[in-house]
Design a protein around this motif. Sequence first.
Motif, PDB file in Angstrom:
ATOM      1  N   VAL A 183      -3.489   1.022  -5.835  1.00  0.00           N
ATOM      2  CA  VAL A 183      -4.727   0.306  -6.153  1.00  0.00           C
ATOM      3  C   VAL A 183      -5.568   1.218  -7.045  1.00  0.00           C
TER       4      VAL A 183
ATOM      5  N   ALA B 116      -9.923  -0.391  -0.060  1.00  0.00           N
ATOM      6  CA  ALA B 116      -8.575  -0.917  -0.290  1.00  0.00           C
ATOM      7  C   ALA B 116      -7.702  -0.756   0.957  1.00  0.00           C
TER       8      ALA B 116
ATOM      9  N   LEU C 245       0.513   0.817  -1.286  1.00  0.00           N
ATOM     10  CA  LEU C 245       0.225  -0.028  -2.441  1.00  0.00           C
ATOM     11  C   LEU C 245      -0.646   0.745  -3.422  1.00  0.00           C
TER      12      LEU C 245
ATOM     13  N   ALA D 166      -8.115  -3.446   3.231  1.00  0.00           N
ATOM     14  CA  ALA D 166      -7.498  -4.677   2.736  1.00  0.00           C
ATOM     15  C   ALA D 166      -5.980  -4.645   2.854  1.00  0.00           C
ATOM     16  N   PHE D 167      -5.383  -3.474   2.579  1.00  0.00           N
ATOM     17  CA  PHE D 167      -3.922  -3.408   2.487  1.00  0.00           C
ATOM     18  C   PHE D 167      -3.266  -2.429   3.460  1.00  0.00           C
TER      19      PHE D 167
ATOM     20  N   VAL E 213      -2.701   2.641   1.046  1.00  0.00           N
ATOM     21  CA  VAL E 213      -2.914   2.544  -0.399  1.00  0.00           C
ATOM     22  C   VAL E 213      -3.002   3.938  -1.019  1.00  0.00           C
TER      23      VAL E 213
END
Length: 431
Positions: free
Chosen positions: A154, A193, A152, A196-197, A200
Motif C-alpha cells: 500500500v 492500511a 499487501l 483495512a488489510f 501491509v
Amino acid sequence: MADKIRISDVAKFDGQEVVVEGWLYNKRSSGKLHFLQVRDGSATIQCVVFQGEVEPSVFEDAAELGQESAIRLRGIVREDARSPLGFEIGVIDIEVVHQSESYPITPKEHGTAFLMDNRHLWLRSARQQAIMKVRSTIVKACRDYFDSNDFLLVDAPIFTPASCEGTSTLFETDYFDEKAYLTQSGQLYMEAAAMAFGKVYCFGPTFRAEKSKTRRHLTEFWMIEPEVAYMDLQGDMDLAEDFISFVVQRVLEERRTELESLERDIAPLERTLKPFPRISYSEAHEMLKAEGIAHTWGDDFGAEDETVLANKFDRPVIVHRYPAACKAFYMKADPENEKLALCMDVLAPEGYGEIIGGGQREDDLNTLQEKLSEHGLDAAPFEWFLDLRRYGSVPHAGFGLGIERTVAWLCGLPHVRETIAFPRLLQRLYP
RNA sequence: UCCGUCGUAGCUCAGCCGGCAGAGCAAGUGGCUGUUAACCACUGGGUCGUAGGUUCGAGUCCUACCGACGGAGCCA
C-alpha cells in the motif's frame, strides 16, 4: 547474422560470432594490437583488435577511440584463462556509435567531491556498478519477502499535512497556498492500511530536513515499512529478524561476485541468521557502563554507543524497551513499566548502526490523545489517526528499514552517499 | 549549528626558512603482436578559492569571506 548478446551471457556463446553494444571502459595498445575493455552494463569483457585480422579502417578506428566511446562491435567469443570472465572477444568489426573525448573520470584516483559532481558519469565505474547491483537485489529481496508472506503493498503519500512524529525537521512546500510537508515516514498511513488489510507494507522515499552531516545520513532516503494488525512487540522483533536474515542470505546467493569486487568480508554476513540477540535498553545501558562509557539512563544512544553495543555481538542485535521520553508519541507504553516504550531498534554489526526502528503502537484513544498533547502536538491534523482507535482498535506493530544503511552495511561502505544513484545531502542537490 | 583539516594544471598531489610554477595521470605526437590503473620518448597545459593586508618581493605570513572534506549534535 550474429547474435546480439549481453556480456554477462558470454559463456553461452563460446566459439560463436556475436555482437556487443556498449562503451569503451579502458584501452591498452601495443603496436599491432588494441585491447579494448568494453562494458555494456552487465559486465566488462576484453576485446582484442589485431591488425592482421581486421580491415585497416577498423584498426585505425580502434586506435582513436576515447574512454567511454559508444561502440557496437562484432567478433568471435573465445575462452582465455587470463580473462576474469574466462572469455574474450576477437574483434572482426567495430561501429563507432559515438566518439567520446576527454572523459573526466580517468583510470586514476579522484576525490569524493569531484566524483560526486560527476555522479552521472561515476555510475559507470566498476565499483559503483557493483554497489547499484547489490542495492537492486536488496530492494527486490525486501519486496519478495513481504509479497510472499501475505503482505499487501500500500503506497503512502509523499505530501503530508503535518509531521508524522513531531520529532524531526521536515521539508516544507507550498501546496496551493497551503503548507504541505514531504513525508518523513509512511507509518501512520500504514497503521490505517493495516486496519483495512491486516498485513501491509510501503516502500518509498522519505525526507528529513535535519542538518545532519555524517556518514549515515541523507536528506532523501528510502524506507520499507511493514505494519501488522494483531501483532505485539514480540511478534515485531520476530518479523524483523526473519526479514533481515532473508534479505542478507539472498544477497549472498545472488551478489557474491559484486561483494567480492567490493572486497567485502563475507564472514559477518554469513553469520547473519536468526535468532538475533535481544537486549533491553537498560541492559544495553549497563553494558556501556561496564565498558567504561559515560551514558545517562534516559538518553538515547549516540553513534559511538551503538557501535560499542553492536561490537559485543557477532550478528545484528535488537535493543528493545527504550525510555518513552526519547521515542515518538505513538509508541505504546510497557504495561510493566510506564516509563518504557514497547519499541525496538535493530543495530547492524561493524559500526553500521540503526538499520531498523519500530515497535508496538499505542492503541488506546485516551492514552494517545494524552501523548499528543505531552509532545506538544495539535490533535486536529491527527483526527483521522485517532479514528483508528475509535473504530475497531487492535494491538498492532511495525517497523521501518532504511535501505541506504542496509546497502552500506552489506557492501561494507564507509558512507551512505554511494548507496544511492543520486544522493541528496546537506550540501548536495546536483546532479 | 559547533569543532577540526584542506582549497596549486582537466584529475590526484608536491612546493622546505618568503626569492624563476612542479610531478604523475588525462589530452596531443611517435614507438612496440598479449596488454591488465600497460609501458617508453617527446609536446601543449596555471586568475596558486575570493578580497584585503604585511613585505623590495607572497603559492608560502596575517585577517575576513566562500567552498569542500572529516567528526559531533539531531536523526533512520
